[in-house]
Each structure stands twice: as structure tokens, then as C-alpha cells.
Write an enzyme that holds these catalytic residues in place. Structure first.
Site, PDB file in Angstrom:
ATOM      1  N   CYS B  77       0.489  -0.661   0.444  1.00  0.00           N
ATOM      2  CA  CYS B  77      -0.318  -0.233  -0.494  1.00  0.00           C
ATOM      3  C   CYS B  77       0.616   1.289   0.324  1.00  0.00           C
ATOM      4  O   CYS B  77       1.877   1.468  -0.897  1.00  0.00           O
ATOM      5  CB  CYS B  77      -1.523  -0.117   1.380  1.00  0.00           C
ATOM      6  SG  CYS B  77      -2.118   1.079   1.380  1.00  0.00           S
ATOM      7  N   HIS B 181      -4.388  -4.610   0.153  1.00  0.00           N
ATOM      8  CA  HIS B 181      -3.675  -5.012   1.393  1.00  0.00           C
ATOM      9  C   HIS B 181      -3.027  -7.263   1.634  1.00  0.00           C
ATOM     10  O   HIS B 181      -4.340  -7.765   1.596  1.00  0.00           O
ATOM     11  CB  HIS B 181      -4.392  -5.105   2.529  1.00  0.00           C
ATOM     12  CG  HIS B 181      -3.799  -3.487   2.630  1.00  0.00           C
ATOM     13  ND1 HIS B 181      -3.468  -2.991   3.247  1.00  0.00           N
ATOM     14  CD2 HIS B 181      -5.091  -1.957   2.331  1.00  0.00           C
ATOM     15  CE1 HIS B 181      -3.336  -2.208   3.150  1.00  0.00           C
ATOM     16  NE2 HIS B 181      -4.082  -1.243   2.707  1.00  0.00           N
ATOM     17  N   GLU B 183      -2.228  -8.839   3.858  1.00  0.00           N
ATOM     18  CA  GLU B 183      -2.964  -8.860   4.864  1.00  0.00           C
ATOM     19  C   GLU B 183      -4.305  -9.526   5.290  1.00  0.00           C
ATOM     20  O   GLU B 183      -4.477  -9.761   6.464  1.00  0.00           O
ATOM     21  CB  GLU B 183      -1.465  -8.424   5.821  1.00  0.00           C
ATOM     22  CG  GLU B 183      -2.242  -7.015   6.398  1.00  0.00           C
ATOM     23  CD  GLU B 183      -1.973  -5.923   5.161  1.00  0.00           C
ATOM     24  OE1 GLU B 183      -2.105  -6.313   4.186  1.00  0.00           O
ATOM     25  OE2 GLU B 183      -1.734  -4.827   5.468  1.00  0.00           O
TER      26      GLU B 183
END
Lengths: 251, 199
Positions: B77, B181, B183
Site C-alpha cells: 500500500c 493489502h 494481509e
């Protein structure tokens, strides 16, 4: 293409998921981490956890819960309830929350939105607005779970929240919440036209068609619901399949 | 394997650590140059504002350190945007690993589709290449939150369409970066993180 989001909302009291009907009668429905992980696996796009515990002890329990959610869930989640100071938000960010939502506290102190956005970024700040329909375009903003009307109006307050730095608006219609006859699509569409940030629709989901309507007529970016998911009335995979068949882009 | 997540004044670094833990890896969050340089894999995450973050990286000399890293590095990001040459967010010179500018999304004039900024939510990655992605990840959904984008260029490793087709991943030498993202991108994101850790 950006997908429309389906967001199960979990109300948390003393560490357990509960769901009230019209914010009154409360039923327990299970462990928030287990339930959240199940929804994530089933295809929920995001989760919202709202702490409806009022006590100081309950607050600490909630931060611990947020830490557990962050460890176990692999999709974004928003937490809200009782956030009235930067330090509350900071504790939740450190516990792993992706976003926080502010509601009554922002109505009482609008500067809170500016402060949160400046310190943590707009992407972290969801302005949640509960409003009750009066007549025509007139919606009055309420606080304390819909119990207290304020002098703020839905459309002007939503715009003000955006201008102050909110990254998303979560609008709950108090007239539709728990009634299961569909979302407040007319007001939602007007909000969506007036805002340049994403709009999450809440209140009124009772059937799969209601989600199709909220994404088309209501022009919402995301649809939030609680009981229909908790009581397994609409399984998320089935809802996604239905929306895809209706030509709505979903994940 | 020794994985280090670069610690700096950015939000939600812990979510990257949580994702690695779910995959069965441990990682250290550190700003110590020696620890970062000794790592097998370095992750440079980020949520925040470009110019204040660049100022912080310069003050702490993490900027030079990151540019000089030889092991696989993954920017996420804001981390990806800071690895470019310049960002419109605060009009700031960045690390210059990728020779690309970071620009703000512009809404279409009529905006009939009610397009919103930031680009927030799940969108697909297309034209995937590099070992970060296996072919099965083509057109899969990942989670984005951003208002600034990188145009398509020689280092593009994946593209996404929002207002326009732009770079949702970049790669050059040992530097990998994703605008989305991983994650927070469910099992797809976990595959991408695993692929990075296997490099």
C-alpha cells in the site's frame, strides 16, 4: 471492477455476540471470533463489531476481543461503540482494528472526526449515522441507539462528516432496522449521490432481493446486516450467488 | 527464516504480523538497521500520508537503508507508493526504486456510476506476472484502500481497473510491491504472502 460488499454486523455485549430487535430485546448468538471467522470463510467482505457494553470493565474486555479478532480473521474489520476520544481509537488501532466507527460521540463533538482523521487517516474513520424518517427528505439524526433525537439532519450531517474527514458513511435507518422489509433505498440513493466517499447501508435486510435493491436503487457501496446472518436465514454464499445472477458484481 | 517488518510511523503494522503468524511464520517488527539488513525477507507495510512518512524515513535514514537492501523486499500500500519516485500526496520525492509517479485518482466529470474515492473494497488483479503470483491468482479479488495510484509501466506486475487501469503490483530486481493489502485479502492474500516468503 470494484465489488459490492456484504458486511455482517456483530453486536457485542460483555464479549458475546448479541442481536436486538429494534434495539430492544437482546438475544445471545455466540462467540464473536468464531462467528466472524465463519463469516469470513463463507465470503463476507468485511465485518463490523459494535460494542454495546457501557461499563468500563466491558470496554477492556472489548479491546482484548479486538486483539483476538485481529489475530484470527483475514479480512478487514471495523469496530465501534463508545469511542469518544483519540485514546479510545488508539487502543483499538493497536489491538488491530482496520477501521473504527463513531456515532453519538461525533454528533456531540463533530471535531472528533477531524481529530481522528488527522491522527489515523480518513481510511480509519467510519461515521455511523442513525436517523429516523420525519417526512419527505427530512430525516432526523438520533443518538444512543435511536432513543434520543438531535437537531442534526441526515443529509447535511453526512456531508459535514465527509468534509471533516470521515472515510465512509454507515447509515442506519431506525425506521427500517429489524423490520426486514428492505433498506431505506430512497434516502440511500440521495446520500450516495451527494457523497464522494463510500456508503454502507444498514437496517432492513430481510431477503436476498433487498440486497439487490440496495445496490441498484439504493446506490449503496456495501450492505450491512445482522440477524439474517446470525439466525442463518440467508447464508452468505447463497446471497453472493444470487447477486451474481442478478448482474451485481460481488467477490 | 528471519522476517523483519520495518517499523515506522505508519498504522496497522500489526496486521501484517498477524497474517504471517496465521501462515505459521514469526517476524520481528524493527527499525534497527542491523536487524533489517540481516533479514532474509523484509516487509515494508504502510497506512498513512506520503510526505510526513517520507520526512520520517529521511530523518531516521531508513530511506537509504531500504534502497540498498539486497534480499526480497515487499512494499504494501503506502509502502509501494513510497518505493516510487514521487508522490502527488504532499508533492514529495520518494525512494525512487520504481521509476513511477504516484497520482491522485480523478473522478469522471459526469460520474454517473457514483464512483467514490478512496478506492475501497475488493477488486480483481489482472495480467499477473512475477513469482509473487501464480497463474491461479489471475482475476482473483484482493482488498484495496487508497486514493492515489501508480500508472502502468515497465515494472507493472499486476493491473486493476478502477476509474482507469493502473498498477496494482510492481516488481523490479529484489523489490516487490502491492497496492492492495495481502494481509487483509483472505486466502488469496495468504497465497501471495506465502509466495513472497518462498522467494
Amino acid at each position: 471492477m470494484l465489488a459490492k460488499r456484504i458486511i455482517p454486523c456483530l453486536d457485542i455485549k460483555n464479549g458475546q455476540t448479541v442481536k436486538g430487535v429494534k434495539f430492544l430485546e437482546i438475544k445471545e448468538v455466540g462467540d464473536p471470533v468464531e462467528l466472524g471467522a465463519l463469516y469470513a470463510e463463507q465470503g463476507a467482505d468485511e465485518l463490523v463489531f459494535l460494542d454495546i457494553t457501557a461499563t468500563h470493565e466491558g470496554r477492556k474486555t472489548f479491546v482484548d476481543l479486538v486483539r483476538r479478532i485481529a489475530r484470527n480473521i483475514n479480512i478487514p474489520f471495523t469496530v465501534g461503540g463508545g469511542i469518544s476520544e483519540l485514546s479510545d481509537a488508539d487502543a483499538l488501532l493497536n489491538a488491530g482494528a482496520d477501521k473504527i466507527s463513531v456515532n453519538s460521540s461525533a454528533v456531540r463533538n463533530p471535531q472528533l472526526i477531524n481529530d481522528l482523521a488527522r491522527n489515523f487517516g480518513s481510511q480509519f474513520v467510519v461515521a455511523a449515522i442513525d436517523a429516523k424518517h420525519q417526512h419527505g427528505d427530512d430525516w432526523v439524526v438520533t443518538v444512543n441507539g435511536g432513543r434520543i433525537p438531535t437537531d442534526k439532519k441526515l443529509f447535511s450531517w453526512a456531508k459535514e462528516a465527509e468534509d471533516r474527514g470521515a472515510g465512509e458513511i454507515l447509515f442506519t435507518s431506525m425506521d427500517h432496522d429489524g423490520v426486514k422489509t428492505g433498506f431505506a433505498n430512497e434516502a440511500l440513493a440521495k446520500l450516495s449521490d451527494e457523497l464522494s466517499i463510500p456508503l454502507i447501508a444498514s437496517g432492513g435486510a430481510g431477503a436476498m432481493e433487498h440486497f439487490k435493491d440496495v445496490f441498484t436503487n439504493g446506490k449503496a457501496d456495501a450492505g450491512l446486516a445482522a440477524s439474517i446472518f446470525h439466525f442463518k436465514e440467508i447464508p452468505i454464499p447463497q446471497l453472493k450467488k444470487y447477486l451474481r445472477e442478478q448482474g451485481i458484481v460481488v467477490r | 527464516m528471519n522476517i523483519v517488518i520495518i517499523k515506522y510511523n505508519a498504522g496497522n503494522i500489526r496486521s501484517v504480523l498477524n497474517a504471517l503468524n496465521r501462515l505459521g511464520y514469526e517476524a520481528e517488527i524493527s527499525a534497527d538497521p542491523e536487524i533489517i539488513e540481516a533479514a532474509d525477507k523484509v516487509i515494508f507495510p504502510g497506512v498513512g500520508e506520503a510526505s510526513t512518512t517520507m520526512e520520517y524515513l529521511r530523518r531516521t535514514e531508513l530511506d537509504k537503508l531500504i534502497i540498498g537492501l539486497k534480499q526480497p523486499v515487499l512494499g504494501i500500500c503506502l509502502g509501494m507508493q513510497l518505493m516510487c519516485s514521487w508522490s502527488e500526496e504532499g508533492a514529495v520525492d520518494c525512494l525512487g526504486i520504481f521509476d513511477e509517479k504516484v497520482c491522485k485518482f480523478q473522478l469522471p466529470v459526469d460520474n454517473q456510476d457514483n464512483i467514490k474515492i478512496p478506492h475501497m473494497g475488493w477488486n480483481t488483479i489482472n495480467n499477473v506476472k512475477t513469482s509473487l503470483f501464480d497463474a491461479s491468482l489471475e482475476a482473483s479479488y484482493v482488498y484495496f484502500v487508497h486514493s492515489f495510484y501508480v500508472a502502468i509501466g515497465p515494472d507493472t506486475a499486476a493491473t486493476t481497473n478502477y476509474i482507469l487501469e493502473y498498477s496494482s503490483a510492481l516488481q523490479k530486481d529484489n523489490f516487490y510491491a502491492t497496492q492492495f493489502h495481502p494481509e487483509k485479502s483472505g486466502s488469496v492474500g495468504e497465497s501471495i504472502l506465502s509466495n513472497f516468503l518462498k522467494l
